[in-house]
Design a protein around this motif. Structure first.
Motif, short mmCIF file in Angstrom:
data_model
loop_
_atom_site.label_atom_id
_atom_site.label_comp_id
_atom_site.label_asym_id
_atom_site.label_seq_id
_atom_site.Cartn_x
_atom_site.Cartn_y
_atom_site.Cartn_z
N ARG A 74 -1.86 -4.48 -3.03
CA ARG A 74 -0.94 -4.11 -4.27
C ARG A 74 -0.23 -5.05 -4.89
NH1 ARG A 74 -3.29 0.44 -6.53
NH2 ARG A 74 -3.41 2.18 -5.03
N VAL A 75 0.50 -5.88 -4.09
CA VAL A 75 1.16 -7.17 -4.83
C VAL A 75 0.40 -8.14 -5.34
CG1 VAL A 75 2.93 -8.94 -4.23
CG2 VAL A 75 3.26 -6.60 -3.26
N ARG A 76 -0.83 -8.37 -4.63
CA ARG A 76 -1.75 -9.39 -5.19
C ARG A 76 -2.26 -8.94 -6.64
NH1 ARG A 76 -4.92 -11.46 0.01
NH2 ARG A 76 -5.46 -13.40 -1.06
N PRO B 162 5.93 1.04 -5.29
CA PRO B 162 5.74 2.36 -5.58
C PRO B 162 4.30 3.06 -5.39
CG PRO B 162 7.19 1.57 -7.12
CD PRO B 162 6.46 0.44 -6.45
N ARG B 163 3.42 2.13 -5.82
CA ARG B 163 1.92 2.47 -5.72
C ARG B 163 1.43 2.43 -4.15
NH1 ARG B 163 -0.98 -0.97 -10.70
NH2 ARG B 163 0.40 -0.09 -12.42
N ALA B 164 1.93 1.17 -3.49
CA ALA B 164 1.53 1.27 -2.07
C ALA B 164 2.06 2.25 -1.26
CB ALA B 164 1.86 -0.53 -1.67
N ARG B 165 3.28 2.56 -1.40
CA ARG B 165 4.07 3.40 -0.85
C ARG B 165 3.30 4.87 -0.76
NH1 ARG B 165 9.79 4.32 -3.37
NH2 ARG B 165 8.25 5.14 -5.12
N ARG B 166 2.89 5.30 -2.04
CA ARG B 166 2.32 6.62 -2.00
C ARG B 166 0.83 6.53 -1.18
NH1 ARG B 166 3.76 6.48 -7.61
NH2 ARG B 166 1.78 5.33 -8.02
N THR B 167 0.18 5.37 -1.17
CA THR B 167 -1.06 5.37 -0.44
C THR B 167 -0.70 5.44 0.89
OG1 THR B 167 -1.92 3.93 -2.14
CG2 THR B 167 -3.11 4.02 -0.22
N ILE B 168 0.28 4.88 1.33
CA ILE B 168 0.48 4.60 2.94
C ILE B 168 1.22 5.91 3.43
CG2 ILE B 168 2.44 3.70 4.42
CD1 ILE B 168 2.37 0.96 2.71
N SER C 175 -1.31 -0.45 6.87
CA SER C 175 -0.33 -0.20 6.01
C SER C 175 0.09 -1.50 5.30
CB SER C 175 0.99 0.40 6.87
OG SER C 175 0.52 1.54 7.25
N PHE C 176 0.15 -2.62 6.13
CA PHE C 176 0.47 -3.80 5.65
C PHE C 176 -0.39 -4.34 4.55
CE2 PHE C 176 2.21 -4.64 10.20
CZ PHE C 176 3.32 -3.84 9.86
N ILE C 177 -1.82 -4.20 4.80
CA ILE C 177 -2.85 -4.40 3.96
C ILE C 177 -2.86 -3.65 2.48
CG2 ILE C 177 -5.38 -4.62 3.54
CD1 ILE C 177 -5.67 -5.09 6.66
N VAL D 153 7.55 0.08 7.92
CA VAL D 153 7.07 -0.34 6.58
C VAL D 153 8.21 -0.35 5.70
CG1 VAL D 153 5.31 0.09 4.60
CG2 VAL D 153 4.59 -0.13 7.02
N PHE D 154 8.86 0.86 5.66
CA PHE D 154 9.71 1.22 4.84
C PHE D 154 11.16 0.45 4.99
CE2 PHE D 154 7.19 4.32 3.48
CZ PHE D 154 7.83 5.00 2.10
#
Length: 588
Positions: free
Chosen positions: A471-473, A491-497, A464-466, A537-538
């Motif tokens: 996404r940030v990178r 928002p993009r990472a959240r959906r994937t996680i 989840s961290f990765i 994570v949240f």
């Protein structure tokens, strides 16, 4: 274009400080609850702590295959649990597995041979006449009587269920006697129980009955040894309660214990068994159409009806408590109704039953004739030393996996790895405290498969961290600075996680439902850690990165921050040259 207002937060930033404070408060509360409960280490399963695991398979008698059902299995679990507790075992587990198996897990320190004998034999239920009755609890200091309710009369009053003919009216056989106040265990007392001349023994301040036996006890055949045993018995002691009935044959009088309507222990001298529980054809909990109250009905076989008629015809002429018969299951009095009339084929026990208490008593009565026998399918014994070795091996494996994850994070993400490591520690702290609290709360025991589930969860949490970091990178590679990159990448990472953790949790839930035994420990731990991954994570990782994005070390893209634009291959944005508009030729 209007300039942005001063102090406006970037979309998705929210209030990171509040989220961090919330999860830290939750961790402090869980840690405090752990210490207040007196449990600071997780409860270990048999394979780690050592002990004995017994698997029993239920088998029905020929022609009665439907007897192996959920109701009868649950009743058998209750009976076996009572027996195991009688051994003085405080952390035993008795549970059904599938439709026809019962698993009994007994921790270390228990006599394996005795445990196998207790859980493998069929329950013994008998109807015995009551010869004498007294409080089974030690008298409090300064109390003139050991009676649970203040006087021997009141103790007896809470113990008399009314047994009446199944088809007669509720008042038949006891007309002229005042109605008793109902009790919570289906035990009602008639007015005769309040008589001044009670045959129960008087009590001394030390909590023991008067050593002089009453005439009724003598007439009932209580000899001097039995009387001494009765006097010395303290029913609040589990070992004494179990030992009181050991070695007693059905044809012999016995001493036993039972709880009254107030949940207080009472001790009995009981005569030889008059009717065996195997003579009960059927017992059920029903609602009395006349009173609207729950009652327990019993139907006896022909042989049982004759024996029951004989004993009830004798008891109805006796004074309390000699007019009661004890329903004795594995040496413990589960009910002691009084008799006002002769009963035979059918009878009912009435009182202030609830649906649950009436069904519980009916199940116990039915178990005396339950067409079930249990076969010992397997016995697994694990020594404490072997359990310790397995736990040590599991912890070593988990430590190696955690170190490899941390090394990868440091090498690849550099400064960002600090956020990941702190998040992993937060997840580990939450998991540990919750596991410790679940031990006394729901009986959760950490076994070897559960340890494996926790090790697998390290990879799920790190994943989840990765996802978030990448996404940030990606946003930085597109030329954005760190703060907007965090706001846009979340928002993009959240959906994937969420999708990834949902799949993991669904797999754990299905595994927990379709499997039995120790594999459920793996599924439960995997599901728990997956849920905690979402929480961490949240409420921790994302707010922490949002705060650190304002710090110069990360915001400036330091080479060791893990967000260095050059290392990420960021190209300067293309800037088009300002187009010059050719001047119109001047007319001559």
């Amino acid at each position: 274009m209007a300039a942005p207002k001063k102090g406006r937060r970037q979309p998705g930033q929210g209030r990171p400080g509040r989220a961090l404070a919330l999860i830290l408060i939750a961790l402090v509360a869980l840690t405090g609850g752990m210490f207040l409960s007196g449990h600071t280490t997780p409860r270990l399963g048999i394979d780690l702590a050592g002990g004995t695991s017994i698997t029993l398979q239920a088998r029905s008698e020929p022609g009665q295959e439907s007897a192996v059902n959920q109701t009868n299995m649950n009743t058998a679990v209750g009976i076996i649990e009572r027996r195991v507790n009688g051994l003085g075992v405080s952390e035993a587990e008795v549970q059904t597995q599938g439709t026809d198996h019962i698993i009994v897990n007994i921790p270390k320190g228990t006599n394996e041979k005795q445990a196998r004998e207790q859980v493998g034999t069929t329950a013994q239920l008998f109807f015995r006449p009551v010869l004498q009755l007294a409080s089974g609890e030690p008298a409090p200091e300064g109390s003139p009587s050991p009676s649970a309710s203040g006087s021997p009369d009141e103790v007896e009053q809470g113990d008399g269920d009314k047994a009446t003919e199944g088809g007669d009216k509720a008042t038949d056989g006891k007309s002229g006697e005042p109605e008793a106040t109902p009790t919570t265990q289906g035990r009602a007392a008639s007015g005769a129980l309040k008589a001044d001349a009670t045959p129960s023994p008087s009590a001394s301040a030390d909590g023991k009955a008067d050593p002089t036996p009453s005439p009724s006890a003598s007439e009932g055949g209580s000899d001097e040894a039995l009387m001494k045993k009765f006097e010395a018995l303290t029913c609040t002691d589990t070992k004494e309660r179990t030992a009181a009935a050991e070695g007693t044959k059905p044809s012999e009088p016995m001493v036993g214990c039972g709880q009254n309507s107030a949940g207080q222990w009472e001790k009995y001298i009981l005569g030889p068994a008059a009717v065996a529980g195997t003579e009960i054809d059927d017992a059920s909990a029903v609602i009395d159409e006349r009173t609207g109250q729950w009652i327990v009905t019993m139907d006896f076989s022909s042989k049982g009806a004759d024996a029951f008629s004989k004993i009830t015809s004798e008891l109805k002429t006796q004074q309390p408590p000699m007019n009661q018969f004890g329903i004795v299951l594995d040496g413990e009095v589960v009910s002691a109704p009084s008799v006002q009339t002769t009963l035979s084929k059918s009878a009912q026990i009435s009182g202030s039953f609830t649906q649950e208490s009436s069904q519980e008593l009916a199940n116990m009565l039915s178990y005396g004739a339950l067409p079930l026998s249990f076969v010992e399918e397997s016995v697994t014994s694990v020594t404490a030393a072997l359990g310790g070795e397995q736990l040590e091996a599991g912890l070593i494996a988990g430590g190696i996996g955690l170190i490899l994850v941390i090394v990868y994070l440091v090498v690849y993400y550099r400064g960002l790895s600090l956020i990941a490591i702190i998040s992993l520690l937060m997840s580990a702290a939450l998991t540990y405290t919750i596991m410790v609290l679940l031990g006394p709360a729901i009986g959760f025991a950490l076994n070897l498969p559960a340890v494996c589930g926790a090790i697998v969860a390290i990879g799920i949490t790190a994943d989840s961290f990765i996802v978030f970091f990448e996404r940030v990178r990606d946003e930085i590679r597109e030329g954005r600075s760190l703060q907007p990159a965090v706001a846009r990448g979340w928002p993009r990472a959240r959906r994937t996680i969420l999708v990834s953790d949902f799949v993991s949790f669904l797999s754990a839930a299905v595994l927990f439902v379709v499997t039995v035994g120790k594999v459920q420990g793996f599924a439960f731990t995997l599901g728990l850690t997956t849920l905690l991954d979402v929480v961490v994570v949240f409420f921790f990782t994302k707010p922490l990165l949002t705060i650190l994005a304002c710090k110069k070390f990360f915001a400036s893209g330091h080479p060791w921050s893990g967000l260095d634009p050059k290392r990420l291959g960021v190209k300067p944005p293309l800037r088009r040259a300002r187009r010059t508009v050719p001047a119109d030729p001047k007319e001559a």
